[in-house]
Design an enzyme around this catalytic site. Sequence first.
Site, PDB file in Angstrom:
ATOM      1  N   SER A  14      94.134  -9.561 -43.366  1.00  0.00           N
ATOM      2  CA  SER A  14      92.740  -9.319 -43.741  1.00  0.00           C
ATOM      3  C   SER A  14      92.162  -8.112 -43.010  1.00  0.00           C
ATOM      4  O   SER A  14      91.374  -7.351 -43.589  1.00  0.00           O
ATOM      5  CB  SER A  14      91.876 -10.564 -43.526  1.00  0.00           C
ATOM      6  OG  SER A  14      91.943 -11.008 -42.217  1.00  0.00           O
ATOM      7  N   ASN A  15      92.563  -7.895 -41.766  1.00  0.00           N
ATOM      8  CA  ASN A  15      92.091  -6.682 -41.077  1.00  0.00           C
ATOM      9  C   ASN A  15      92.650  -5.435 -41.743  1.00  0.00           C
ATOM     10  O   ASN A  15      91.949  -4.429 -41.889  1.00  0.00           O
ATOM     11  CB  ASN A  15      92.487  -6.728 -39.595  1.00  0.00           C
ATOM     12  CG  ASN A  15      91.512  -7.555 -38.781  1.00  0.00           C
ATOM     13  OD1 ASN A  15      90.413  -7.097 -38.465  1.00  0.00           O
ATOM     14  ND2 ASN A  15      91.901  -8.783 -38.464  1.00  0.00           N
ATOM     15  N   ARG A  67     115.170  -5.341 -28.869  1.00  0.00           N
ATOM     16  CA  ARG A  67     113.803  -4.912 -29.194  1.00  0.00           C
ATOM     17  C   ARG A  67     113.702  -3.397 -29.316  1.00  0.00           C
ATOM     18  O   ARG A  67     112.988  -2.871 -30.168  1.00  0.00           O
ATOM     19  CB  ARG A  67     112.828  -5.347 -28.087  1.00  0.00           C
ATOM     20  CG  ARG A  67     112.533  -6.810 -28.107  1.00  0.00           C
ATOM     21  CD  ARG A  67     111.540  -7.184 -27.025  1.00  0.00           C
ATOM     22  NE  ARG A  67     111.239  -8.587 -27.178  1.00  0.00           N
ATOM     23  CZ  ARG A  67     110.257  -9.047 -27.966  1.00  0.00           C
ATOM     24  NH1 ARG A  67     109.472  -8.213 -28.602  1.00  0.00           N
ATOM     25  NH2 ARG A  67     110.072 -10.338 -28.094  1.00  0.00           N
ATOM     26  N   ASN A 109      94.592  -1.910 -31.102  1.00  0.00           N
ATOM     27  CA  ASN A 109      94.882  -3.312 -31.425  1.00  0.00           C
ATOM     28  C   ASN A 109      93.557  -4.044 -31.566  1.00  0.00           C
ATOM     29  O   ASN A 109      92.585  -3.710 -30.882  1.00  0.00           O
ATOM     30  CB  ASN A 109      95.695  -3.957 -30.301  1.00  0.00           C
ATOM     31  CG  ASN A 109      96.008  -5.420 -30.598  1.00  0.00           C
ATOM     32  OD1 ASN A 109      96.435  -5.771 -31.703  1.00  0.00           O
ATOM     33  ND2 ASN A 109      95.790  -6.300 -29.627  1.00  0.00           N
ATOM     34  N   HIS A 111      91.882  -7.784 -31.076  1.00  0.00           N
ATOM     35  CA  HIS A 111      92.168  -9.046 -30.399  1.00  0.00           C
ATOM     36  C   HIS A 111      90.971  -9.980 -30.580  1.00  0.00           C
ATOM     37  O   HIS A 111      89.824  -9.553 -30.385  1.00  0.00           O
ATOM     38  CB  HIS A 111      92.422  -8.791 -28.906  1.00  0.00           C
ATOM     39  CG  HIS A 111      92.740 -10.038 -28.159  1.00  0.00           C
ATOM     40  ND1 HIS A 111      93.994 -10.621 -28.198  1.00  0.00           N
ATOM     41  CD2 HIS A 111      91.970 -10.838 -27.392  1.00  0.00           C
ATOM     42  CE1 HIS A 111      93.973 -11.725 -27.467  1.00  0.00           C
ATOM     43  NE2 HIS A 111      92.760 -11.874 -26.969  1.00  0.00           N
ATOM     44  N   GLU A 144     100.782  -0.530 -21.909  1.00  0.00           N
ATOM     45  CA  GLU A 144     101.927  -1.430 -21.674  1.00  0.00           C
ATOM     46  C   GLU A 144     101.484  -2.828 -21.252  1.00  0.00           C
ATOM     47  O   GLU A 144     102.220  -3.790 -21.443  1.00  0.00           O
ATOM     48  CB  GLU A 144     102.859  -0.810 -20.633  1.00  0.00           C
ATOM     49  CG  GLU A 144     103.631   0.368 -21.213  1.00  0.00           C
ATOM     50  CD  GLU A 144     104.573   1.004 -20.209  1.00  0.00           C
ATOM     51  OE1 GLU A 144     105.028   0.303 -19.287  1.00  0.00           O
ATOM     52  OE2 GLU A 144     104.844   2.205 -20.358  1.00  0.00           O
TER      53      GLU A 144
END
Length: 213
Positions: A14-15, A67, A109, A111, A144
């Site tokens: 949705s974002n 990763r 980001n 949150h 980080e």
Amino acid sequence: MRRRTAVLLSGRGSNCAALIDAAADPAYPAEIALVLTNVPDAPGLARAAAAGVPTAAIDHRSFGRDRAAHERAVIAALRAAGIELVCLAGYMRVLTPLLVGAYAGRMLNIHPSLLPAFPGLHTHAAALAAGVKLHGCTVHLVTEALDAGPIVAQAAVPVLPGDTEATLAARVLVQELRLYPLALALLAGGGAGVPAAADATLCNPLPGAGGVA
Ligand code: GRF
């Protein structure tokens, strides 16, 4: 020049959809040039494709526990698409210094808490358990340290009597969808001065609390 931006997601999207909608305005300073996922069947990827945005799926499971190898593939896809800015939007991977370093100062980001309160997962349950009266969401630059980069913008919501995790999450999400396009516009238009420019930005939806947007 609109800044070529990628959205990285793992789920609902949705974002991402809010960012795509905002970027549909030619005056918006970023264009969503790629939506990339680590979860090939993420609903957010289908939503982006339906909106006509280029998509890519790089399944982390194909790389086992490596990763770095997964992130090298992600970085290669971002570079191949000429991506300048990255928005993490429900991207459920802890990043290594490789990806963080590749987009240092150029990666956001979102949150679902008022950081530095409640980093990590299950933020709405944590807010209810702590008894806070204000909760909300944060857009920050990615460093980080998990959920700890410089804050670009925040929006607050009240915690109401009788709230459940679901009702609180829904109230926060309304503000997320409003905040993320604003924060990306700051990054895309503000270059290296983003944290300074954002100091002036209080995005507060509480009645009578003022603020912008
Ligand atoms: C949002 O609550 C975001 O804050 C968090 O993950 C959720 C993603 O939701 N990081 P969506 O995929 O954007 O709908």
